[in-house]
Design a protein around this motif. Structure first.
Motif, PDB file in Angstrom:
ATOM      1  N   LEU A 113     -46.923  41.171 -36.261  1.00  0.00           N
ATOM      2  CA  LEU A 113     -48.117  40.386 -36.590  1.00  0.00           C
ATOM      3  C   LEU A 113     -49.220  41.309 -37.088  1.00  0.00           C
ATOM      4  CD1 LEU A 113     -49.679  37.739 -36.717  1.00  0.00           C
ATOM      5  CD2 LEU A 113     -50.293  38.094 -34.309  1.00  0.00           C
ATOM      6  N   SER A 114     -49.410  42.430 -36.412  1.00  0.00           N
ATOM      7  CA  SER A 114     -50.426  43.393 -36.849  1.00  0.00           C
ATOM      8  C   SER A 114     -50.135  43.905 -38.248  1.00  0.00           C
ATOM      9  CB  SER A 114     -50.502  44.565 -35.875  1.00  0.00           C
ATOM     10  OG  SER A 114     -50.962  44.129 -34.627  1.00  0.00           O
ATOM     11  N   THR A 115     -48.855  44.171 -38.520  1.00  0.00           N
ATOM     12  CA  THR A 115     -48.453  44.640 -39.846  1.00  0.00           C
ATOM     13  C   THR A 115     -48.786  43.607 -40.910  1.00  0.00           C
ATOM     14  OG1 THR A 115     -46.684  45.999 -38.926  1.00  0.00           O
ATOM     15  CG2 THR A 115     -46.480  45.392 -41.248  1.00  0.00           C
ATOM     16  N   VAL A 116     -48.473  42.343 -40.619  1.00  0.00           N
ATOM     17  CA  VAL A 116     -48.757  41.267 -41.578  1.00  0.00           C
ATOM     18  C   VAL A 116     -50.250  41.186 -41.848  1.00  0.00           C
ATOM     19  CG1 VAL A 116     -48.777  38.747 -41.876  1.00  0.00           C
ATOM     20  CG2 VAL A 116     -46.708  39.888 -41.090  1.00  0.00           C
ATOM     21  N   ILE A 117     -51.049  41.188 -40.802  1.00  0.00           N
ATOM     22  CA  ILE A 117     -52.501  41.074 -40.975  1.00  0.00           C
ATOM     23  C   ILE A 117     -53.035  42.266 -41.770  1.00  0.00           C
ATOM     24  CG2 ILE A 117     -54.722  41.046 -39.779  1.00  0.00           C
ATOM     25  CD1 ILE A 117     -53.303  39.359 -37.585  1.00  0.00           C
ATOM     26  N   ASP A 118     -52.559  43.464 -41.462  1.00  0.00           N
ATOM     27  CA  ASP A 118     -52.997  44.658 -42.196  1.00  0.00           C
ATOM     28  C   ASP A 118     -52.622  44.581 -43.678  1.00  0.00           C
ATOM     29  OD1 ASP A 118     -54.060  45.726 -39.895  1.00  0.00           O
ATOM     30  OD2 ASP A 118     -52.377  47.076 -39.514  1.00  0.00           O
ATOM     31  N   PHE A 119     -51.532  43.902 -43.991  1.00  0.00           N
ATOM     32  CA  PHE A 119     -51.020  43.801 -45.354  1.00  0.00           C
ATOM     33  C   PHE A 119     -51.764  42.764 -46.193  1.00  0.00           C
ATOM     34  CE2 PHE A 119     -48.007  42.233 -48.556  1.00  0.00           C
ATOM     35  CZ  PHE A 119     -47.622  43.433 -49.149  1.00  0.00           C
ATOM     36  N   LEU A 120     -52.394  41.783 -45.546  1.00  0.00           N
ATOM     37  CA  LEU A 120     -53.044  40.690 -46.265  1.00  0.00           C
ATOM     38  C   LEU A 120     -54.137  41.186 -47.207  1.00  0.00           C
ATOM     39  CD1 LEU A 120     -53.446  38.069 -43.398  1.00  0.00           C
ATOM     40  CD2 LEU A 120     -51.861  37.933 -45.343  1.00  0.00           C
ATOM     41  N   ARG A 121     -54.170  40.578 -48.393  1.00  0.00           N
ATOM     42  CA  ARG A 121     -55.172  40.898 -49.399  1.00  0.00           C
ATOM     43  C   ARG A 121     -55.887  39.613 -49.826  1.00  0.00           C
ATOM     44  NH1 ARG A 121     -54.308  44.867 -47.232  1.00  0.00           N
ATOM     45  NH2 ARG A 121     -53.132  46.647 -47.970  1.00  0.00           N
ATOM     46  N   LEU A 122     -56.922  39.757 -50.620  1.00  0.00           N
ATOM     47  CA  LEU A 122     -57.715  38.640 -51.102  1.00  0.00           C
ATOM     48  C   LEU A 122     -56.816  37.573 -51.730  1.00  0.00           C
ATOM     49  CD1 LEU A 122     -60.601  37.540 -51.597  1.00  0.00           C
ATOM     50  CD2 LEU A 122     -60.503  38.655 -53.821  1.00  0.00           C
ATOM     51  N   GLY A 123     -56.911  36.340 -51.236  1.00  0.00           N
ATOM     52  CA  GLY A 123     -56.155  35.227 -51.779  1.00  0.00           C
ATOM     53  C   GLY A 123     -54.774  35.036 -51.177  1.00  0.00           C
ATOM     54  N   ASP A 124     -54.307  35.980 -50.361  1.00  0.00           N
ATOM     55  CA  ASP A 124     -52.998  35.841 -49.723  1.00  0.00           C
ATOM     56  C   ASP A 124     -53.041  34.734 -48.676  1.00  0.00           C
ATOM     57  OD1 ASP A 124     -51.982  37.894 -51.230  1.00  0.00           O
ATOM     58  OD2 ASP A 124     -51.936  39.357 -49.607  1.00  0.00           O
ATOM     59  N   GLU A 125     -51.851  34.329 -48.260  1.00  0.00           N
ATOM     60  CA  GLU A 125     -51.737  33.247 -47.297  1.00  0.00           C
ATOM     61  C   GLU A 125     -50.731  33.636 -46.216  1.00  0.00           C
ATOM     62  OE1 GLU A 125     -50.948  28.442 -47.504  1.00  0.00           O
ATOM     63  OE2 GLU A 125     -50.162  29.732 -49.096  1.00  0.00           O
ATOM     64  N   LEU A 126     -51.158  33.594 -44.971  1.00  0.00           N
ATOM     65  CA  LEU A 126     -50.273  33.800 -43.820  1.00  0.00           C
ATOM     66  C   LEU A 126     -49.739  32.428 -43.424  1.00  0.00           C
ATOM     67  CD1 LEU A 126     -49.007  35.324 -41.432  1.00  0.00           C
ATOM     68  CD2 LEU A 126     -51.200  35.099 -40.252  1.00  0.00           C
ATOM     69  N   VAL A 127     -48.403  32.287 -43.381  1.00  0.00           N
ATOM     70  CA  VAL A 127     -47.784  30.995 -43.106  1.00  0.00           C
ATOM     71  C   VAL A 127     -46.951  31.096 -41.832  1.00  0.00           C
ATOM     72  CG1 VAL A 127     -46.269  29.186 -44.013  1.00  0.00           C
ATOM     73  CG2 VAL A 127     -47.646  30.555 -45.594  1.00  0.00           C
ATOM     74  N   VAL A 128     -47.134  30.150 -40.911  1.00  0.00           N
ATOM     75  CA  VAL A 128     -46.312  30.042 -39.710  1.00  0.00           C
ATOM     76  C   VAL A 128     -45.826  28.605 -39.574  1.00  0.00           C
ATOM     77  CG1 VAL A 128     -47.388  31.952 -38.435  1.00  0.00           C
ATOM     78  CG2 VAL A 128     -48.328  29.668 -38.227  1.00  0.00           C
ATOM     79  N   THR A 129     -44.693  28.429 -38.920  1.00  0.00           N
ATOM     80  CA  THR A 129     -44.136  27.078 -38.797  1.00  0.00           C
ATOM     81  C   THR A 129     -44.966  26.206 -37.867  1.00  0.00           C
ATOM     82  OG1 THR A 129     -42.612  27.831 -37.074  1.00  0.00           O
ATOM     83  CG2 THR A 129     -41.780  27.771 -39.344  1.00  0.00           C
ATOM     84  N   ARG A 130     -45.422  26.784 -36.739  1.00  0.00           N
ATOM     85  CA  ARG A 130     -46.249  26.051 -35.776  1.00  0.00           C
ATOM     86  C   ARG A 130     -47.334  26.983 -35.255  1.00  0.00           C
ATOM     87  NH1 ARG A 130     -41.384  25.187 -32.806  1.00  0.00           N
ATOM     88  NH2 ARG A 130     -42.528  26.062 -31.062  1.00  0.00           N
ATOM     89  N   LEU A 131     -48.408  26.418 -34.793  1.00  0.00           N
ATOM     90  CA  LEU A 131     -49.536  27.206 -34.313  1.00  0.00           C
ATOM     91  C   LEU A 131     -49.151  28.118 -33.157  1.00  0.00           C
ATOM     92  CD1 LEU A 131     -52.563  27.799 -34.566  1.00  0.00           C
ATOM     93  CD2 LEU A 131     -52.950  26.024 -32.869  1.00  0.00           C
TER      94      LEU A 131
END
Length: 184
Positions: A47-65
């Motif tokens: 999760l930390s890796t994903v958040i660190d990778f996010l850039r302007l306009g990107d979208e983090l998608v998960v199946t459920r909250l």
């Protein structure tokens, strides 16, 4: 702009495949996953890796909250970190996105519900354990990892990383087992 999927299950014996397939079907170019509790952010390296990778306009998608977290504050902090990077968060079931202002309100409410569910679950579990103890049926939590097998693999020269991968657990769990049995 990338759609990045994140999948999570709580234990090594649970299956991620359904989440992974759904995220890929939703057009996620990158999908990261892990098998770790969602009760807190501790130990959630993917999760930390994903958040660190996010850039302007990107979208983090998960199946459920609840794949993001079970604690309202954690969920809101994750959403806030994504927003600071100019990214959006989208939950597929029910479909909610932070692209609109109403999405923030809904995510806050859903986060509170997830946290409440977790508290209720823990209360029911505690009550069940107390009833089982009173009936002298409680044997405690069952160990999920064969400690003798871990020691055997270590004695055969396997590394901690290879042992963890083979039995689907974290390296920290392997270190704890080896330390407990005096084989670290």
């Amino acid at each position: 702009m990338a759609r990045i999927g994140y999948a999570r299950v709580s234990t090594g014996d649970q299956d991620l495949e359904g989440q992974l397939q759904r995220l890929r079907a939703e057009g996620c170019e990158i999908v990261r996953s892990e098998k770790v509790s969602g009760a807190s952010r501790d130990g959630r390296a993917e999760l930390s890796t994903v958040i660190d990778f996010l850039r302007l306009g990107d979208e983090l998608v998960v199946t459920r909250l609840d794949r993001l977290g079970r604690d309202t504050r954690d969920v809101l902090n994750i959403v806030h970190e994504c927003q600071e990077r100019g990214a959006f968060v989208t939950i597929l079931d029910p479909h909610v996105s932070t692209r609109g202002e109403m999405g923030h309100v809904i995510l806050t409410v859903l986060g509170m519900v997830a946290q409440m569910e977790r508290r209720f679950l823990k209360e029911r579990q505690k009550e069940g354990i107390e009833r089982a103890k009173a009936a002298k049926l409680y044997k405690g939590g069952q160990k999920r990892i064969n400690r003798k097998f871990v020691a055997e693999l270590k004695s055969r020269g396997h590394t901690v990383s290879s042992i963890a991968e083979r039995i689907s657990c974290s390296r920290m769990q392997v270190y704890r087992i080896l330390n407990d049995i005096g084989n670290a």
